[in-house]
Motif scaffolding. Structure first.
Motif, mmCIF file in Angstrom:
data_model
loop_
_atom_site.group_PDB
_atom_site.id
_atom_site.type_symbol
_atom_site.label_atom_id
_atom_site.label_comp_id
_atom_site.label_asym_id
_atom_site.label_seq_id
_atom_site.Cartn_x
_atom_site.Cartn_y
_atom_site.Cartn_z
ATOM 1 N N SER A 166 0.854 -1.190 0.000
ATOM 2 C CA SER A 166 0.000 0.000 0.000
ATOM 3 C C SER A 166 0.894 1.247 0.000
ATOM 4 O O SER A 166 2.121 1.156 0.177
ATOM 5 C CB SER A 166 -0.894 0.002 1.236
ATOM 6 O OG SER A 166 -0.109 0.168 2.413
ATOM 7 N N GLY A 168 1.159 3.615 2.253
ATOM 8 C CA GLY A 168 1.827 3.773 3.542
ATOM 9 C C GLY A 168 2.967 2.790 3.731
ATOM 10 O O GLY A 168 4.031 3.143 4.259
ATOM 11 N N THR A 192 5.056 12.757 3.701
ATOM 12 C CA THR A 192 3.698 12.366 4.100
ATOM 13 C C THR A 192 2.629 12.831 3.108
ATOM 14 O O THR A 192 1.444 12.695 3.370
ATOM 15 C CB THR A 192 3.366 12.935 5.496
ATOM 16 O OG1 THR A 192 3.490 14.360 5.475
ATOM 17 C CG2 THR A 192 4.297 12.365 6.545
ATOM 18 N N THR A 193 3.058 13.374 1.960
ATOM 19 C CA THR A 193 2.100 13.813 0.950
ATOM 20 C C THR A 193 1.280 12.636 0.439
ATOM 21 O O THR A 193 1.805 11.554 0.199
ATOM 22 C CB THR A 193 2.842 14.475 -0.231
ATOM 23 O OG1 THR A 193 3.517 15.628 0.246
ATOM 24 C CG2 THR A 193 1.872 14.895 -1.325
ATOM 25 N N ALA A 194 -0.028 12.827 0.283
ATOM 26 C CA ALA A 194 -0.962 11.831 -0.259
ATOM 27 C C ALA A 194 -1.223 10.667 0.682
ATOM 28 O O ALA A 194 -1.845 9.690 0.301
ATOM 29 C CB ALA A 194 -0.469 11.307 -1.615
ATOM 30 N N LEU A 195 -0.745 10.753 1.927
ATOM 31 C CA LEU A 195 -1.051 9.721 2.922
ATOM 32 C C LEU A 195 -2.171 10.219 3.828
ATOM 33 O O LEU A 195 -2.284 11.417 4.092
ATOM 34 C CB LEU A 195 0.191 9.396 3.755
ATOM 35 C CG LEU A 195 1.412 8.846 3.005
ATOM 36 C CD1 LEU A 195 2.557 8.614 3.980
ATOM 37 C CD2 LEU A 195 1.081 7.573 2.253
ATOM 38 N N ASP A 196 -3.009 9.291 4.318
ATOM 39 C CA ASP A 196 -4.078 9.727 5.213
ATOM 40 C C ASP A 196 -3.493 10.146 6.564
ATOM 41 O O ASP A 196 -2.340 9.858 6.881
ATOM 42 C CB ASP A 196 -5.134 8.626 5.386
ATOM 43 C CG ASP A 196 -4.573 7.367 6.016
ATOM 44 O OD1 ASP A 196 -4.170 7.431 7.192
ATOM 45 O OD2 ASP A 196 -4.542 6.326 5.344
ATOM 46 N N VAL A 197 -4.283 10.834 7.362
ATOM 47 C CA VAL A 197 -3.796 11.472 8.582
ATOM 48 C C VAL A 197 -3.189 10.463 9.551
ATOM 49 O O VAL A 197 -2.147 10.716 10.170
ATOM 50 C CB VAL A 197 -4.948 12.247 9.272
ATOM 51 C CG1 VAL A 197 -4.479 12.825 10.594
ATOM 52 C CG2 VAL A 197 -5.452 13.365 8.373
ATOM 53 N N THR A 198 -3.807 9.296 9.684
ATOM 54 C CA THR A 198 -3.299 8.281 10.609
ATOM 55 C C THR A 198 -1.914 7.802 10.197
ATOM 56 O O THR A 198 -0.997 7.719 11.027
ATOM 57 C CB THR A 198 -4.262 7.075 10.669
ATOM 58 O OG1 THR A 198 -5.549 7.533 11.061
ATOM 59 C CG2 THR A 198 -3.768 6.040 11.666
ATOM 60 N N ILE A 199 -1.755 7.509 8.905
ATOM 61 C CA ILE A 199 -0.455 7.040 8.406
ATOM 62 C C ILE A 199 0.578 8.160 8.488
ATOM 63 O O ILE A 199 1.745 7.924 8.821
ATOM 64 C CB ILE A 199 -0.578 6.521 6.957
ATOM 65 C CG1 ILE A 199 -1.560 5.356 6.889
ATOM 66 C CG2 ILE A 199 0.782 6.091 6.433
ATOM 67 C CD1 ILE A 199 -1.167 4.163 7.726
ATOM 68 N N GLN A 200 0.148 9.405 8.207
ATOM 69 C CA GLN A 200 1.069 10.540 8.346
ATOM 70 C C GLN A 200 1.667 10.586 9.740
ATOM 71 O O GLN A 200 2.880 10.737 9.910
ATOM 72 C CB GLN A 200 0.316 11.854 8.089
ATOM 73 C CG GLN A 200 0.105 12.189 6.635
ATOM 74 C CD GLN A 200 -0.460 13.586 6.469
ATOM 75 O OE1 GLN A 200 -0.209 14.467 7.281
ATOM 76 N NE2 GLN A 200 -1.230 13.797 5.411
ATOM 77 N N ASN A 201 0.826 10.465 10.745
ATOM 78 C CA ASN A 201 1.284 10.540 12.127
ATOM 79 C C ASN A 201 2.250 9.406 12.448
ATOM 80 O O ASN A 201 3.262 9.597 13.130
ATOM 81 C CB ASN A 201 0.081 10.501 13.076
ATOM 82 C CG ASN A 201 0.463 10.835 14.501
ATOM 83 O OD1 ASN A 201 1.033 11.896 14.767
ATOM 84 N ND2 ASN A 201 0.183 9.933 15.420
#
Length: 339
Positions: A166, A168, A192-201
């Protein structure tokens, strides 16, 4: 020179070669980075952040040329100082640095992994290039790295192809690849571009953990001020190829000086604004094009504090406005032009 100083960029100038003419892209950048610290380069799209990051490893497209300045990499105590602005981009000196002492996390990991080889093979290739280890040992290190970055079932994941991961997971694998040779410097171009907030964190927490464990210095390229507040020790705000404000992150967030920085921070949503149903502030106008660069301060067409006859003459120098806090604006430190 301070022992802990790792990288120093002096008057870096990068231009676009177009029909034998040189169009300025980066116009005299100055910044430095100490061991174990995080520096964020921040600004709107097109301000020169990514071009600057690519120049540090001599990965610029052939149309882009470093036309001036120095990129001094001090490395470890037993290594000679290397001016990466002057080395052959295909030579042995820079090949030893890339992926070894200095690694990079690119904005889009799918373009950084070949679809023809497994994730594990591509990480092992980097390890064997920079370390004297066997194929078996390189695979063991790769599996451990994939575990460390939070990829489940790392023993089997090492034999999978990038398209089987995936977004992430590919980003985590890219971080594993970047950290495979214990780099002194990690350059992260909007990881973290184009990743959802949870994966960004999760990715940001992972990078913080790696910084603590390996004492890796990080240059973090982003336009997200929320990420800057979480990650960076120092921040440099860029606009049209120049640094217009620079200093300790908490000082700039608490007491911004340049009109552009003030407007950037005003555009960040806050809980109180949402509860009061206030509209977010926007920066009037647009970033000028490369062929329409205004005279004097590049931000003056969008600035509420424009001073005719001053701001449209020459670009202001970075000046210290408080301890370790610098701004390039005629509002500060220019005698009668102060406000």
């Amino acid at each position: 020179m301070e022992k802990e100083l790792l990288l120093q960029v002096k008057n870096l100038q990068i231009s676009w070669l177009l029909d034998k003419a040189l169009i300025p892209i980066v116009c005299g950048l100055d910044f430095s980075l100490k061991s174990g610290k995080v520096l964020a380069l921040v600004g709107e799209s097109g301000c020169g952040k990514s071009v600057t990051s690519l120049s540090l490893l001599r990965l610029l497209a052939k149309e882009l040329k470093i036309v001036g300045g120095e990129i001094l990499f001090y490395g470890q105590n037993d290594e000679k100082t290397l001016d990466m602005a002057k080395v052959n981009p295909r030579g042995k000196d820079i090949q030893k640095i890339r992926g070894g002492a200095v690694s990079m996390i690119f904005q889009e990991p799918m373009s950084s992994f070949s679809p023809l080889y497994t994730i594990g093979y591509q990480i092992m290739e980097v390890i064997q290039l920079h370390k004297d280890v066997s194929k078996k040992e390189a695979k063991r290190i790769t599996v451990e790295l994939l575990k460390k970055v939070g990829i489940a079932d790392a023993k089997n994941a090492v034999d999978r192809y990038p398209y089987e991961f995936s977004g992430g997971m590919r980003q985590r694998a890219m971080i594993a690849k970047a950290l495979s040779c214990d780099p002194l410097l990690l350059i992260a171009d909007e990881p973290t571009t184009a990743l959802d907030v949870t994966i960004q964190n999760q990715i940001l927490n992972l990078m913080c953990d790696m910084k603590q464990e390996f004492r890796t210095s990080i240059i973090f390229i982003t336009h997200d001020l929320g990420v800057v507040g979480q990650m960076a020790d120092e921040v440099a705000i860029m606009y049209m190829g120049r640094i217009i404000e620079q200093g300790i992150t908490r000082e700039i967030f608490k007491n911004p000086k340049h009109p552009y920085t003030i407007k950037l921070l005003d555009a960040v949503p806050r809980l109180g604004d949402l509860e009061a149903r206030r509209r977010l502030e926007t920066i009037q106008g647009n970033v000028p094009g490369l062929f329409d660069r205004p005279s004097g301060c590049a931000f003056r067409p969008r600035c509420d504090y424009f001073i005719s006859g001053i701001c449209d003459t020459t670009f202001p120098d970075l000046r210290e406005v408080s301890k370790d806090h610098f701004a390039a604006c005629y509002l500060y430190g220019y005698g009668e032009s102060n406000r």
